[in-house]
Write an enzyme that holds these catalytic residues in place. Sequence first.
Site, short mmCIF file in Angstrom:
data_model
loop_
_atom_site.label_atom_id
_atom_site.label_comp_id
_atom_site.label_asym_id
_atom_site.label_seq_id
_atom_site.Cartn_x
_atom_site.Cartn_y
_atom_site.Cartn_z
N ASP A 1 -3.35 -18.28 0.78
CA ASP A 1 -4.08 -18.96 -0.10
C ASP A 1 -4.84 -20.15 0.65
OD1 ASP A 1 -1.85 -20.34 0.10
OD2 ASP A 1 -1.74 -20.94 -1.96
N TYR B 1 0.74 -0.98 0.05
CA TYR B 1 0.21 -0.11 0.04
C TYR B 1 0.94 1.22 0.06
CZ TYR B 1 -4.74 -2.09 0.95
OH TYR B 1 -5.80 -2.57 0.51
N LYS C 1 2.85 -15.21 2.39
CA LYS C 1 3.01 -15.99 1.26
C LYS C 1 4.70 -16.31 1.32
CE LYS C 1 1.73 -17.87 -2.62
NZ LYS C 1 0.86 -18.92 -2.72
N ASP D 1 -6.57 -6.89 4.23
CA ASP D 1 -7.89 -6.13 3.60
C ASP D 1 -8.68 -7.39 2.92
OD1 ASP D 1 -9.24 -4.10 2.47
OD2 ASP D 1 -8.27 -4.52 0.52
N ASP E 1 -12.73 -9.00 4.21
CA ASP E 1 -13.90 -9.01 3.24
C ASP E 1 -14.41 -10.47 3.40
OD1 ASP E 1 -13.55 -6.03 2.96
OD2 ASP E 1 -14.39 -6.50 0.79
C1 IPM Z 1 -10.25 -1.01 4.10
C2 IPM Z 1 -10.64 -0.35 2.54
C3 IPM Z 1 -9.10 0.45 2.00
C4 IPM Z 1 -8.20 -0.34 2.32
C5 IPM Z 1 -9.45 1.28 0.93
C6 IPM Z 1 -10.96 2.27 0.91
C7 IPM Z 1 -8.40 2.01 0.32
O1 IPM Z 1 -10.85 -1.19 1.77
O2 IPM Z 1 -10.27 -0.29 5.06
O3 IPM Z 1 -10.51 -2.27 3.91
O4 IPM Z 1 -8.00 -1.21 1.44
O5 IPM Z 1 -7.51 -0.19 3.57
MG MG Z 2 -10.83 -3.42 2.41
#
Ligand code: IPM
Ligand code: MG
Length: 352
Positions: A219, A141, A186, A243, A247
Site C-alpha cells: 500500500d 494466480y 504485505k 500486476d 498498471d
Molecule cells: C497482465 C494482465 C494479465 C495478468 C491478465 C490478462 C491475466 O493483466 O499481463 O498484466 O493479470 O497477468
Molecule cells: Mg495486468
Amino acid sequence: MKAKIVILPGDGIGPEVTREGARILQAVAKKFGHHFDTEEQLIGGAAIDATGSALPPATESACKHADAVLLGAVGGPKWSAPDAKVRPEQGLLAIRKALGLFANLRPVSLHPALMDASTIKAEVLEGTDIMVVRELTGGIYFGEKIRTETTASDLCSYSVGEIERVTRVAAQLARQRRNKLVSVDKANVLETSRLWRSTVEKIMQTEFPDVELEHMLVDSAAMHLIRRPTSFDVIVTENMFGDILTDEASMLAGSLGLLPSASLGATKLGLYEPIHGSAPDIAGKGLANPYATILSVAMLLRHSLGLESEAQAIESAVSSAISEGVRTADIAAAGPVASTSEAGSAVVACLS
Ligand code: IPM
Ligand code: MG
C-alpha cells in the site's frame, strides 16, 4: 542469425499491435542481415472459438520449439460471462506456466516529449526510470480456487525456491542499473509475504551484499510510486502486487500503451508482450498504440536472441518517432492523432 519466433495475436487489439511488431521484426532482419522465421498460433478467446481451449496443444508445442514468443493480448466481453467454463486469460497463465517463465520484467521509463501525456506533474516525473520484476508463475494466480453457492476462495502460496529465483533476477538487474532493490510485500498481514520478506533478506545478504535493499509494504509502495517515482530503481514483488503496481506505474510513462514486458525463465526462451489488455472497446479501429508491443520486440531481441544493438536500434527508433510527434490517440494530447499502422510505419522509417 536465424531464429524462430511464434506470434500469438490473441484478442481485441492484439492482432493489430502484433502486426506492427512483426513488421518491425522483419525491418530489423533486413537492416541487420538476420532471418526471423515467424509463425502465428491461436491463444485466448480466438483459440476458444476455434478449438474450445484457450491454449491448444499445437500452440503450446510451437512455443516450446521456438526461440521466442511475441504475444498481443487476450480477453473480451464475448468470453467473460460469470459462468464461463473456459476463459481467455487461462491461456495466458497456462503458457507462462508451461514455459516456466517466472520473472516478468516491466521497465518504466519516460520520453521527454511525453511529460504532458502523464497526469502527474513534470517535476515529480523528471528522471523516472524503474524496472519492475514481477513474479509470474506463483501466488494467488495459481493457487487452488474453490467456489460454492455462497462462498469463494483463492489460495495464495509461495515456496522459498520460487522467491529465491526471482530475487536473484531482480538483484542482478539492480547491479547493472543503480544498485537499489525495493522488495514489495504485505508482511504485516500475509504469511506468504513474511516468507517473501525473510527469503529476499537472506538471498540479498548472502549473495548480493553490495546491492542496497529496502522492504516496502504494497500500500505504501503504491503511494510512493506516484509521490516520488525517481527514488525507485528495481522493484521485485509477487504476482498480483506486480500486476497492480505496473498498471499504476504506466501512468508515470503517460499511457498503458507504452509499457513492454519480457517474461523469462531458466532458458533463453522468453515470452514478450505489452502490459496492456485487449481493449475490446477500441479493437479493429486502428486506434491502439503499438509502441508497447514494438518495445517488447526490442526486449525479445535483447533477452532471447542476445541482439543488444538491434534492441537499442528499435528503442531509439520508437523514441525518434515520438519526438517527431507520431502519437496514437492515448498520448496525442492536443496534437494530431496517428493510427496504429502509421505509428508502426514511423518506427520502420526511423529504423532505416
Ligand atoms: C497482465 C494482465 C494479465 C495478468 C491478465 C490478462 C491475466 O493483466 O499481463 O498484466 O493479470 O497477468
Ligand atoms: Mg495486468
